[in-house]
Design a protein around this motif. Structure first.
Motif, PDB file in Angstrom:
ATOM      1  N   UNK A   1     -59.589 -23.101   1.625  1.00  0.00           N
ATOM      2  CA  UNK A   1     -59.902 -23.310   0.209  1.00  0.00           C
ATOM      3  C   UNK A   1     -59.339 -24.616  -0.346  1.00  0.00           C
ATOM      4  N   UNK A   2     -58.173 -25.054   0.128  1.00  0.00           N
ATOM      5  CA  UNK A   2     -57.612 -26.287  -0.439  1.00  0.00           C
ATOM      6  C   UNK A   2     -58.500 -27.484  -0.111  1.00  0.00           C
ATOM      7  N   UNK A   3     -59.040 -27.534   1.115  1.00  0.00           N
ATOM      8  CA  UNK A   3     -59.922 -28.640   1.485  1.00  0.00           C
ATOM      9  C   UNK A   3     -61.254 -28.525   0.739  1.00  0.00           C
ATOM     10  N   UNK A   4     -61.754 -27.310   0.577  1.00  0.00           N
ATOM     11  CA  UNK A   4     -62.994 -27.124  -0.199  1.00  0.00           C
ATOM     12  C   UNK A   4     -62.778 -27.542  -1.650  1.00  0.00           C
ATOM     13  N   UNK A   5     -61.583 -27.266  -2.180  1.00  0.00           N
ATOM     14  CA  UNK A   5     -61.286 -27.699  -3.543  1.00  0.00           C
ATOM     15  C   UNK A   5     -61.295 -29.207  -3.673  1.00  0.00           C
ATOM     16  N   UNK A   6     -60.753 -29.892  -2.662  1.00  0.00           N
ATOM     17  CA  UNK A   6     -60.782 -31.352  -2.663  1.00  0.00           C
ATOM     18  C   UNK A   6     -62.218 -31.865  -2.571  1.00  0.00           C
ATOM     19  N   UNK A   7     -63.049 -31.181  -1.784  1.00  0.00           N
ATOM     20  CA  UNK A   7     -64.462 -31.567  -1.681  1.00  0.00           C
ATOM     21  C   UNK A   7     -65.155 -31.479  -3.036  1.00  0.00           C
ATOM     22  N   UNK A   8     -64.900 -30.394  -3.776  1.00  0.00           N
ATOM     23  CA  UNK A   8     -65.558 -30.254  -5.076  1.00  0.00           C
ATOM     24  C   UNK A   8     -65.057 -31.304  -6.063  1.00  0.00           C
ATOM     25  N   UNK A   9     -63.783 -31.678  -5.971  1.00  0.00           N
ATOM     26  CA  UNK A   9     -63.282 -32.742  -6.847  1.00  0.00           C
ATOM     27  C   UNK A   9     -64.036 -34.039  -6.601  1.00  0.00           C
ATOM     28  N   UNK A  10     -64.239 -34.369  -5.329  1.00  0.00           N
ATOM     29  CA  UNK A  10     -64.983 -35.583  -5.013  1.00  0.00           C
ATOM     30  C   UNK A  10     -66.433 -35.502  -5.446  1.00  0.00           C
ATOM     31  N   UNK A  11     -67.059 -34.364  -5.190  1.00  0.00           N
ATOM     32  CA  UNK A  11     -68.471 -34.184  -5.517  1.00  0.00           C
ATOM     33  C   UNK A  11     -68.715 -34.237  -7.027  1.00  0.00           C
ATOM     34  N   UNK A  12     -68.000 -33.408  -7.764  1.00  0.00           N
ATOM     35  CA  UNK A  12     -68.207 -33.341  -9.213  1.00  0.00           C
ATOM     36  C   UNK A  12     -67.658 -34.588  -9.891  1.00  0.00           C
ATOM     37  N   UNK A  13     -66.494 -35.064  -9.434  1.00  0.00           N
ATOM     38  CA  UNK A  13     -65.912 -36.268 -10.019  1.00  0.00           C
ATOM     39  C   UNK A  13     -66.830 -37.462  -9.893  1.00  0.00           C
ATOM     40  N   UNK A  14     -67.486 -37.587  -8.739  1.00  0.00           N
ATOM     41  CA  UNK A  14     -68.442 -38.680  -8.533  1.00  0.00           C
ATOM     42  C   UNK A  14     -69.576 -38.622  -9.552  1.00  0.00           C
TER      43      UNK A  14
END
Length: 313
Positions: free
Chosen positions: A72-85
């Protein structure tokens, strides 16, 4: 003013819509039109949720069984990059390129002894029927909870202690930049005695984490945007009343829906007790919310401790 704006789930994914990239971009674009008007006059930090998106990534992970699913921590980082972009790009477009916007992968410290790890409450991913939820729970060993008339996966949601990138965020603000950070509450990490960071299997509530960030960067206002026009007491009953303003102590006397309004209220109470102002209200009326013609304000001093909107006849 220095303002932290926490985007609720309706800014990213609306109920009933497929969770596609096109819908994500459409919803974010609409939100950024409103945010741009505020950014032209104030220092702005934008945070956002990730519940539907992190749950979707987890499901997509499970579809490929040749390798172990990402935690989950890596998936959370993925969503930060995706949505943040997407937020960074759409807000840049809405401002005509006049401001630099930085989307920052953010870590939030949590306590590995937090009792939340034994009691999952954070809703993530899509909604399921009762039968589909039971099958998913059995197959993936998920914890399932009711979400309205349907069901969703729930995961641990520990309390945020501090935002580890706060010094960088303050530097970016001092340089005049807009910052997108604390996505999905930030990636939850625990810090050992030597200062080493380790990922934690959880999803931090973005409103609580946004409140911690707002206090750490000494923001003037914390704004939590949702699909409700105000905070209501006795919601869903004939006696429901919309709160216009309240002290943190007065607001703490009322129960609210866990996993929905309660985290926003808790974040507002914590921030107001530190001397700040917290606003809870609708995304599509952010200027009116800041002008105090809609929504709920929580602040240290309110005449009579609580003020309600007039009851509609």
């Amino acid at each position: 003013m220095r303002i932290v704006v926490a985007l609720g789930g309706n800014a990213l994914a609306r109920r009933g819509e497929p969770m596609t990239a096109d819908y994500l971009r459409k919803n974010v674009r609409s939100s950024c039109v409103t945010l741009a008007a505020v950014a032209q006059e104030h220092e702005l930090v934008i945070t956002h949720g990730n519940g539907p998106q992190v749950g979707l990534l987890a499901l997509q992970n499970l579809a490929y069984s040749d390798v172990a699913a990402y935690p989950l921590d890596i998936l959370g980082a993925e969503t930060q990059g995706m949505i943040g972009y997407v937020v960074q790009q759409e807000l840049t477009n809405a401002l005509g390129g006049d401001r630099q916007i930085v989307a920052l992968i953010t870590n939030t410290e949590v306590d590995e002894q937090d009792p939340a790890f034994e009691r999952p409450t954070k809703l993530i991913g899509p909604q399921y029927s009762a039968q589909d939820a039971a099958e998913a729970a059995a197959e993936y060993r998920w914890t399932i909870a009711r979400d309205g008339s349907q069901f969703r996966r729930v995961v641990p949601s520990p309390m945020p202690i501090r935002i580890l990138q706060t010094p960088v965020i303050k530097e970016l603000l001092d340089l005049g930049h807009l910052v997108v950070c604390v996505g999905g509450g930030g990636v939850p990490v625990r810090v050992d005695a030597s200062g080493r960071q380790l990922g934690s299997q959880a999803v931090v509530d973005k409103d609580l984490a946004s409140g911690v960030l707002a206090a750490e960067i000494e923001a003037d206002v914390l704004v939590m945007l949702t699909d409700a026009d105000a905070v209501y007491v006795d919601w869903g009953t004939p006696d429901q009343r919309a709160i216009r303003s309240a002290t943190p102590e007065a607001l703490a006397e009322f129960p609210f829906e866990e996993g929905s309004m309660q985290p926003k209220v808790d974040a507002a109470i914590r921030f107001a007790k530190r001397g700040g102002r917290a606003l809870i209200g609708p995304l599509d009326k952010l200027p009116e919310l800041l002008a105090r013609t809609t929504g709920t304000e929580i602040r240290p001093e309110v005449p009579g401790a609580i003020e309600y909107y007039p009851t509609k006849p």
